[in-house]
Design a protein around this motif. Sequence first.
Motif, short mmCIF file in Angstrom:
data_model
loop_
_atom_site.label_atom_id
_atom_site.label_comp_id
_atom_site.label_asym_id
_atom_site.label_seq_id
_atom_site.Cartn_x
_atom_site.Cartn_y
_atom_site.Cartn_z
N ASN A 51 0.84 -1.21 0.00
CA ASN A 51 0.00 0.00 0.00
C ASN A 51 0.86 1.24 0.00
O ASN A 51 0.61 2.22 -0.72
CB ASN A 51 -0.89 0.02 1.23
CG ASN A 51 -2.18 -0.78 1.08
OD1 ASN A 51 -3.00 -0.84 1.98
ND2 ASN A 51 -2.36 -1.42 -0.06
N LEU A 52 1.90 1.22 0.83
CA LEU A 52 2.82 2.36 0.95
C LEU A 52 3.51 2.62 -0.39
O LEU A 52 3.61 3.76 -0.86
CB LEU A 52 3.84 2.09 2.05
CG LEU A 52 4.77 3.24 2.44
CD1 LEU A 52 3.99 4.37 3.08
CD2 LEU A 52 5.85 2.74 3.40
N ALA A 53 3.98 1.55 -1.02
CA ALA A 53 4.67 1.69 -2.30
C ALA A 53 3.71 2.17 -3.39
O ALA A 53 4.06 3.05 -4.20
CB ALA A 53 5.30 0.36 -2.70
N GLY A 54 2.50 1.61 -3.40
CA GLY A 54 1.54 1.97 -4.44
C GLY A 54 1.14 3.44 -4.42
O GLY A 54 0.83 4.02 -5.47
N ALA A 55 1.17 4.03 -3.24
CA ALA A 55 0.76 5.43 -3.11
C ALA A 55 1.68 6.39 -3.88
O ALA A 55 1.28 7.51 -4.19
CB ALA A 55 0.74 5.82 -1.63
N PHE A 56 2.89 5.94 -4.19
CA PHE A 56 3.85 6.83 -4.86
C PHE A 56 3.96 6.57 -6.36
O PHE A 56 4.81 7.15 -7.02
CB PHE A 56 5.24 6.65 -4.21
CG PHE A 56 5.32 7.19 -2.81
CD1 PHE A 56 5.66 8.52 -2.57
CD2 PHE A 56 5.05 6.37 -1.73
CE1 PHE A 56 5.72 9.01 -1.28
CE2 PHE A 56 5.11 6.86 -0.43
CZ PHE A 56 5.44 8.19 -0.21
N LEU A 57 3.09 5.74 -6.90
CA LEU A 57 3.22 5.34 -8.30
C LEU A 57 2.60 6.33 -9.29
O LEU A 57 2.86 6.25 -10.48
CB LEU A 57 2.59 3.97 -8.53
CG LEU A 57 3.34 2.77 -7.93
CD1 LEU A 57 2.63 1.47 -8.27
CD2 LEU A 57 4.78 2.73 -8.42
N GLY A 58 1.77 7.23 -8.83
CA GLY A 58 1.14 8.17 -9.74
C GLY A 58 0.34 9.21 -9.01
O GLY A 58 0.28 9.21 -7.77
N SER A 59 -0.28 10.11 -9.76
CA SER A 59 -1.09 11.17 -9.14
C SER A 59 -2.37 11.47 -9.92
O SER A 59 -3.10 12.38 -9.59
CB SER A 59 -0.27 12.46 -9.03
OG SER A 59 0.18 12.89 -10.32
N GLY A 60 -2.64 10.69 -10.98
CA GLY A 60 -3.81 10.97 -11.81
C GLY A 60 -5.12 10.87 -11.07
O GLY A 60 -6.01 11.72 -11.23
N VAL A 61 -5.27 9.84 -10.22
CA VAL A 61 -6.51 9.68 -9.45
C VAL A 61 -6.69 10.84 -8.47
O VAL A 61 -7.80 11.37 -8.30
CB VAL A 61 -6.51 8.33 -8.71
CG1 VAL A 61 -7.69 8.23 -7.76
CG2 VAL A 61 -6.55 7.18 -9.71
N ALA A 62 -5.60 11.26 -7.82
CA ALA A 62 -5.67 12.36 -6.86
C ALA A 62 -6.15 13.65 -7.54
O ALA A 62 -6.96 14.40 -6.98
CB ALA A 62 -4.30 12.58 -6.22
N LYS A 63 -5.66 13.91 -8.74
CA LYS A 63 -6.07 15.12 -9.45
C LYS A 63 -7.53 15.05 -9.89
O LYS A 63 -8.24 16.07 -9.89
CB LYS A 63 -5.15 15.34 -10.65
CG LYS A 63 -3.73 15.74 -10.24
CD LYS A 63 -2.81 15.96 -11.43
CE LYS A 63 -1.43 16.38 -10.96
NZ LYS A 63 -0.49 16.55 -12.09
N THR A 64 -7.99 13.85 -10.22
CA THR A 64 -9.41 13.68 -10.56
C THR A 64 -10.29 14.05 -9.38
O THR A 64 -11.30 14.74 -9.52
CB THR A 64 -9.69 12.24 -10.98
OG1 THR A 64 -8.96 11.95 -12.18
CG2 THR A 64 -11.17 12.02 -11.25
N VAL A 65 -9.90 13.59 -8.19
CA VAL A 65 -10.68 13.86 -6.97
C VAL A 65 -10.65 15.34 -6.63
O VAL A 65 -11.68 15.93 -6.25
CB VAL A 65 -10.14 13.02 -5.79
CG1 VAL A 65 -10.81 13.43 -4.49
CG2 VAL A 65 -10.36 11.54 -6.05
N SER A 66 -9.49 15.98 -6.75
CA SER A 66 -9.36 17.37 -6.28
C SER A 66 -9.93 18.38 -7.26
O SER A 66 -10.23 19.51 -6.87
CB SER A 66 -7.88 17.69 -6.02
OG SER A 66 -7.12 17.61 -7.21
N GLU A 67 -10.12 18.02 -8.53
CA GLU A 67 -10.49 19.02 -9.53
C GLU A 67 -11.89 18.89 -10.11
O GLU A 67 -12.51 19.89 -10.43
CB GLU A 67 -9.49 18.97 -10.70
CG GLU A 67 -8.08 19.38 -10.32
CD GLU A 67 -7.11 19.21 -11.49
OE1 GLU A 67 -7.56 18.75 -12.57
OE2 GLU A 67 -5.93 19.50 -11.32
N GLY A 68 -12.41 17.67 -10.24
CA GLY A 68 -13.55 17.52 -11.13
C GLY A 68 -14.88 17.16 -10.54
O GLY A 68 -15.80 16.81 -11.28
#
Length: 331
Positions: A51-68
Amino acid sequence: MDTFALIVTVGVALLFTYTNGFHDSANAIATSVSTRALTPRAALAMAAVMNLAGAFLGSGVAKTVSEGLIQTPHGDIGMGILFAALVGAVVWNLITWYFGLPSSSSHALFGGMVGAALAGGIGVYWSGVFEKIVLPMFLSPIIGLVVGYFVMCVILWLFRKTNPHRAKRGFRIAQTVSAAGMALGHGLQDAQKTMGVVVMALTIADVQEHNEIPVWVKIVCAAMLSLGTYAGGWRIMRTLGRRIIELDPPQGFAAETTAASVMYSASFMFHAPISTTHVITSAIMGVGATKRVSAVRWGVAKNIIVGWFITMPAAAVAAAVVYWAVKLAFG
């Protein structure tokens, strides 16, 4: 902007991530534990690290949540809406955990955001909610069900002449890899959702003007998800691991591989925040149906699916009530 309000909101966001971890730990390890491929503690430790490692693999989902999804007005109103959304999601997570229902923490968060926004008179981007949340909510379980069924059919055909006991031993070893892949996908999806919310809080508080995720946000969100995962969600684990169907190692491997593949595709190709709970549960159903349709306990499955449908509106109502309570208390 009151710095205290920002600190409290970020704190509740991290609490949500922790509940997400122990609520959804079953997603990554229930199949491996139920088939005895891994011991519960070893499985939890592995899931926490991945889980810890997976959190650093990208940011696309985070931007979807924060913007749209919803407007993010600055000031006390915006922070109050975010606070109420998170509390509503935490409340629903705890209720469903208590009853052992594998509902979606992700959709609890999204429902909370929509409910709090409506209560606060803030605009909701309904097209974004439909395209990024509702549509994947329906499509991902269907894909998990169908792909899980066909993956298991392929495994049965490839190993049709293999000694069953030898095959099961081999798939127990293979499950350590598929469970790790599942846990990595969980971190990739669910840690990023909280990162997006924390970025929204920082933007509302005028601490930052862009939607880039600070390194410290990635670290604390990933750490809290991992801690929650290691705490374990035994009630839900029993539902996923044994109540839907009695899994054997080949079935567990097929379900985990299917779910992990769907999550990676959603994250990297579409930046879509899908529910790990929906995907692994539907994959288990699809895999189990290859044995015989009646092997799946469809009564249990029906209750789970009902839980999926009521999660967003229930969390929305809880968040709206929290927002009105906060507004009444603090004006």
